[in-house]
Design an enzyme around this catalytic site. Structure first.
Site, PDB file in Angstrom:
ATOM      1  N   GLU A  94     -20.112  15.817  -3.958  1.00  0.00           N
ATOM      2  CA  GLU A  94     -20.521  14.852  -2.924  1.00  0.00           C
ATOM      3  C   GLU A  94     -21.143  15.564  -1.723  1.00  0.00           C
ATOM      4  O   GLU A  94     -22.133  15.095  -1.151  1.00  0.00           O
ATOM      5  CB  GLU A  94     -19.316  14.003  -2.506  1.00  0.00           C
ATOM      6  CG  GLU A  94     -18.916  13.023  -3.607  1.00  0.00           C
ATOM      7  CD  GLU A  94     -17.642  12.255  -3.316  1.00  0.00           C
ATOM      8  OE1 GLU A  94     -17.634  11.033  -3.491  1.00  0.00           O
ATOM      9  OE2 GLU A  94     -16.644  12.883  -2.912  1.00  0.00           O
TER      10      GLU A  94
ATOM     11  N   GLU B 259     -12.563  12.169 -10.212  1.00  0.00           N
ATOM     12  CA  GLU B 259     -11.533  11.423  -9.480  1.00  0.00           C
ATOM     13  C   GLU B 259     -10.826  10.372 -10.328  1.00  0.00           C
ATOM     14  O   GLU B 259      -9.632  10.086 -10.130  1.00  0.00           O
ATOM     15  CB  GLU B 259     -12.147  10.760  -8.243  1.00  0.00           C
ATOM     16  CG  GLU B 259     -12.467  11.710  -7.101  1.00  0.00           C
ATOM     17  CD  GLU B 259     -13.813  12.406  -7.246  1.00  0.00           C
ATOM     18  OE1 GLU B 259     -14.219  13.104  -6.312  1.00  0.00           O
ATOM     19  OE2 GLU B 259     -14.463  12.261  -8.307  1.00  0.00           O
TER      20      GLU B 259
END
Length: 693
Positions: free
Chosen positions: A105, A125
């Site tokens: 990210e 995740e």
């Protein structure tokens, strides 16, 4: 400092170095923001390159900060991303290795990205029950396209940089020094008026809505009880339906709803519990493991052969010994057969099969184990047999060799006492099939040396097992607890439940198999032998007679074509048995009990609370160091549903006060003496505390 900066011809090279995975802890986040700010203010600097120290870019969040205020302390991950995107000077991400989660990210916030060949990029995740919370669901679809983004985010699996070449995510894949290449790239990018940002792009797909509907149907079928995969799709949908900032709001709302869910908490508990299991209080980094370059295995049966395969897969030579040529040949043929079946599925190359088999030395000569660094016995589970084996080992094993028993219940201290080197003896309890099951119970004897323990834990990692340390007691952690689970299952039969009702209730709860189907698979005669030993050693321990009664008529399970259920040749389907129903009904009458209606809820409570109660005793006695160790044993070795977190975590989610109250209700019923609560459970329940927090 975990962040340092050098300047090369007007290019600032900012490196964050925070071993072992370059996690974005507060020190890294603060250092990055400050380095970016200082570089923007420095007129001599024309552009920046950001890279990770060592062999990886970043594994994402700093797990040591999970569930602490530092995780959201400013500057948080969003602040770092904002600082990168707001830079008036080009920022080139030099992705030097593995880049996961928050690491990817952050990389996606940069203006350009160069990746080293072989670098893996991913957003894992979902594997801990959440979704990417730093813009991953919004930037990745813009960067790589909708279909690739859905696959990456919903699976959580990383993708090699080469597979992403040609997308907006990767500007170049570098076979060589990626930082040097990024510096050269930065020189060309310096001075550009408009800098590209992924957030400014649109998601490109000819039929985004149609594809996502298709994806939802597929994901719903495999997500089961886990909410995160579908929430990921909701957030991804916002990437093409809404402006970027509104999509970020959808992502944030999804993240918050998931992070507080029981399923996510269970997955995070398992994630951290597995890592905590490898840490032993008195075995620190100052204790150096012994070198293990060769392994000996005694017994080429199902268990011995399976154990051998673990070491062969890891490239460690194995000498396997049997007493008869026929048994040895059969064992070697089974190992080869297992590998050849794997090769037929395309998971191994033929040369890999031969490479593994080439590491295996079969022998009938016990003395051939004399040079092995680690010797594991996998012989019959009887103390006299173990005594004979370990006395022979003591005579022929080289000094410093580790002598391990694969016993599942026997006293490791007694086994160690058969040798003149008890400090070198340890339990290594593999679970069947040993080449498949992840769990390894490492049984620490009273005299087991610390470096032996360190060695076995390192070996477990090398052969890709999840190792949990247990103290010495009958059955260690897993089998000691499963005995109480089985006792309650038997008592339910006494009161009128059927094997299929109990199994269905536990399978609906999430177990892969209920206790009676599991018994038929493992062999009911194994439990029968254990109970016979218990009747002598622990005459006060009460069991249902039902299991003995079916064994007395030869119903040992699938291997005899009949157990708690009936089986047809070549068919492993469990069919309800009229003979078993009659045996159970007669037993209920003989006990003077009236058959009663038993709810699925009661079945689950009795079996799972029995596990938790015995687990509390194991904690009290110091057999297990922590509650999470017990949960990891059950998650990796006994099929406990992952989304429920293990028996101790599950008891916490129910509330220990409620668990104790329910147990006291059960204590007023049939075989109520079996519900004596562990003192630790009472203490925690009455003080409002829990096992796992």
């Amino acid at each position: 400092m975990p962040v340092h900066k050098t300047i090369q011809d007007g290019i600032a090279v900012i490196t964050f170095d925070h071993p072992p995975v370059n996690g974005f802890g507060i020190a890294v986040r603060s250092g990055l923001v400050e380095a970016i700010r200082a570089s923007i203010e420095d007129a001599e600097i024309k552009a920046m390159v950001i890279t990770g120290g060592g062999k990886m870019f970043s594994g994402g969040a700093d797990i040591t900060e999970f569930n602490t205020p530092r995780a959201e302390q400013s500057p948080n991950l969003h602040d770092v991303i904002a600082a990168i995107e707001a830079s008036s000077k080009p920022i080139i991400m030099a992705i030097n290795g593995m880049t996961l989660g928050g690491g990817l990210e952050v990389a996606m916030a940069g203006h350009y990205r160069l990746a080293a060949k072989g670098a893996l990029l991913g957003l894992p995740e979902v594997k801990i029950g959440i979704l990417p919370g730093g813009g991953g669901t919004q930037r990745l679809p813009r960067a790589v396209g909708l279909e690739t983004a859905v696959n990456m985010i919903v699976s959580g699996e990383p993708v090699p940089a080469e597979h992403l070449a040609g997308t907006k995510l990767i500007d170049d894949v570098v076979d060589g020094d990626v930082v040097a290449a990024a510096v050269a790239f930065a020189k060309k990018a310096a001075g550009k008026d408009e800098l590209p940002l992924l957030r400014k792009l649109n998601v490109e797909h000819e039929n985004a809505e149609g594809f996502l509907d298709f994806a939802r149907n597929g994901v719903a079928a495999i997500a089961g009880p886990f909410p995160a995969p579908m929430k990921c799709l909701d957030a991804i949908e916002a990437s093409f339906q809404k402006p970027f900032d509104e999509g970020m709001a959808v992502e944030r709302a999804g993240f918050i709803s998931l992070v507080t869910s029981t399923e996510s908490k269970a997955l995070r508990h398992a994630f951290f519990g597995e890592r905590a299991a490898s840490k032993i209080a008195d075995v620190g980094k100052d204790i150096h493991p012994r070198e293990i370059n060769s392994v000996g295995i005694i017994g080429a049966g199902t268990m011995g052969g399976g154990i051998a395969m673990n070491f062969l897969n890891a490239g460690i030579p194995v000498t396997i010994v049997e007493t008869k040529q026929e048994a040895l040949d059969r064992g070697i043929a089974t190992i080869r057969g297992n590998y050849e079946r794997t090769a037929k599925k395309g998971k191994l190359k033929p040369e890999q099969v031969e490479q593994r088999m080439g590491l295996l030395t079969p022998t009938l000569a016990f003395d051939d184990l004399g040079k092995a660094d680690l010797i594991i016995e996998a012989v019959f589970e009887e103390l006299g047999v173990k005594e004979s084996v370990f006395k022979q080992l003591d005579a022929i094993a080289k000094p410093g060799a580790i002598l391990a028993s694969n016993t599942s219940t026997l006293d490791v201290d007694k086994i160690a006492a058969f040798t003149r080197r008890p400090q070198d003896v340890v339990g290594m309890h593999f679970f069947s099939p040993a080449n498949v099951m992840k769990l390894l119970e490492v049984v620490r004897g009273g005299k087991t040396a610390r470096d032996v323990l360190a060695t076995v834990m390192a070996v477990a990692k090398a052969i890709r097992k999840t190792a949990v340390v247990s103290g010495v007691c009958d059955g260690f952690i897993g089998n000691r607890m499963i005995e109480q689970y089985g006792r309650q299952a038997g008592f339910l039969l006494d009161e009128g439940a059927s094997p299929q009702q109990v199994d269905k209730a536990m399978e609906k709860f999430g177990f892969a198999m209920g206790p009676f189907r599991m018994g038929d698979l493992a062999g009911n005669d194994i439990g029968w032998a254990i109970r016979k030993r218990r009747y002598v050693e622990k005459p006060d321990m009460v069991y249902s007679k039902s299991a003995d009664l079916i064994c007395e008529v030869g119903r040992f399970g699938q291997k005899t074509g009949k157990g708690w259920y009936d089986y047809k040749p070549g068919d492993r389907t469990a069919y309800p048995s009229d003979e078993v129903a009659a045996i159970l009904e007669q037993n209920t009458r003989a006990l003077g009990l009236d058959k009663r209606t038993i709810s699925d809820e009661e079945i689950v409570q009795r079996l799972v609370f029995a596990l938790a109660n015995e687990g509390a005793r194991i904690l009290e006695e110091g057999i297990a160091a922590k509650a999470s160790d017990i949960d990891i044993v059950y998650l990796t070795g006994y099929g406990f549903p992952l989304w429920r977190g293990g028996p101790m975590f599950y008891a916490d989610t129910v509330g220990l006060y409620n668990v104790l109250a329910t147990m006291r209700d059960f204590a007023r019923g049939y075989q109520g003496a079996s519900w004596e609560p562990a003192p630790l459970l009472v203490e925690l329940a009455e003080s409002g505390r829990s096992f796992t927090s």
